[in-house]
Structure formats: structure tokens, C-alpha cells
Design an enzyme around this catalytic site. Sequence first.
Site, PDB file in Angstrom:
ATOM      1  N   ASP A   9       0.860  -1.176   0.000  1.00 16.61           N
ATOM      2  CA  ASP A   9       0.000   0.000   0.000  1.00 16.61           C
ATOM      3  C   ASP A   9       0.901   1.232   0.000  1.00 16.61           C
ATOM      4  OD1 ASP A   9      -1.665   2.148   0.672  1.00 16.61           O
ATOM      5  OD2 ASP A   9      -2.754   1.033   2.211  1.00 16.61           O
ATOM      6  N   ASN A  23      -4.349  12.803 -11.789  1.00 21.55           N
ATOM      7  CA  ASN A  23      -4.970  13.290 -13.018  1.00 21.55           C
ATOM      8  C   ASN A  23      -4.518  14.748 -13.180  1.00 21.55           C
ATOM      9  OD1 ASN A  23      -6.955  15.130 -11.761  1.00 21.55           O
ATOM     10  ND2 ASN A  23      -7.919  13.248 -11.052  1.00 21.55           N
ATOM     11  N   ASP A  33      -4.398   7.940  -6.687  1.00 27.29           N
ATOM     12  CA  ASP A  33      -4.619   9.361  -6.423  1.00 27.29           C
ATOM     13  C   ASP A  33      -5.596   9.548  -5.260  1.00 27.29           C
ATOM     14  OD1 ASP A  33      -4.454  12.139  -6.831  1.00 27.29           O
ATOM     15  OD2 ASP A  33      -5.835  12.123  -8.517  1.00 27.29           O
ATOM     16  N   TYR A 125      -6.018   3.847 -16.490  1.00 25.96           N
ATOM     17  CA  TYR A 125      -5.512   4.424 -17.732  1.00 25.96           C
ATOM     18  C   TYR A 125      -5.140   3.370 -18.769  1.00 25.96           C
ATOM     19  CZ  TYR A 125      -5.511   9.241 -15.992  1.00 25.96           C
ATOM     20  OH  TYR A 125      -5.887  10.488 -15.538  1.00 25.96           O
TER      21      TYR A 125
END
Length: 173
Positions: A9, A23, A33, A125
Site C-alpha cells: 500500500d 490526473n 490518487d 488508464y
Amino acid sequence: MSIDAILGDLTLEPADALVNAANSTLLGGGGVDGALHAAAGPGLLAACRRVRRTTWPDGLPVGEAVATEAGELPARWVIHTVGPNRNRGQSEEGLLASCYTRSLDIAQELGARTIAFPAVGAGAYGWDAATAARVAVAAVAGHPRIGIGRVRFVLLNQPLLSAFGAEIDSLTA
């Protein structure tokens, strides 16, 4: 100087700098994010808002990186980078490699000795594990990393760990 990969993690990884697969808005999102923003507390979002007001008012471009303080994370800095979104036709491996090299450039400027990366682009992505690993490890191995003693890839699942591990092992073969 070492390069390694672990299953783990990223929000719990002690390092001078943690890299955020951000982003372009820098205002939080999903995946890595969202997890980093949630764990860091409100200070990270405030720092990102400052960056948007001052340095990157139109958002952070794909392949670029910028640092902020890390809030409550076990790091001094978060280096935010925006990977190319393969699902939207951004399939240039050079842009993905730039995420790693620009992050390392910033880490060096900050004086970071340790840096931890996620698999940038390998989630929402759309970059497959093998390609993401090949590009990431080549970019990191080819960077001079002056002053950086450890680069660690902190990965969310076994397929990513296997792909990154194979690429790291190939460096010494």
C-alpha cells in the site's frame, strides 16, 4: 543505489517522496490518487490547489511532474505525475517513461534519498502490466538518480509485482 518492487500500500510506504499517479487537475480522483489524498488529509489537497493557482493553472500535462508537501503520509513530499491514458488513445511509451524520469528529476532537486512509485498508468488508464513494467523499469534504470539511494515500486496486485519483478531481475541478468 537499489531498485526493487513489493506488494503493498503506497500510502503506508516510508520514503522521502511518494509518487502519485494523478490526473491533470491535481485535485484528487480514484485509484492511487484517491488513496493518497484520503490518507494525507486536507493538507495535500490544499497544496495541490496552490500548485494549480501558481505553477500549473491549466492542469499538469501528461508526462510532467510536480512536488507538494505530503500532509499526513509517511513521506516528506508527494510528487504528482500524470500518465498517458491509453484508453483515450494516449499510447506513447515516451510519455509514460517521462512520468518516471520527471519524477526522479524532481526528487533529485528536492534532495530525496528514497522514492516510491506506483505502476503509473496500469490502472484505469489502461496500460497492461508487462508494458507498464518494461517502460517504468527502463526509465528508472536509465536515469542517473544522483543522490537517490532507493527506488521502490509499491504495487497493488500479484500480476503487477510479477511483471515489475521480471523487469528488475532482467537488469542483473
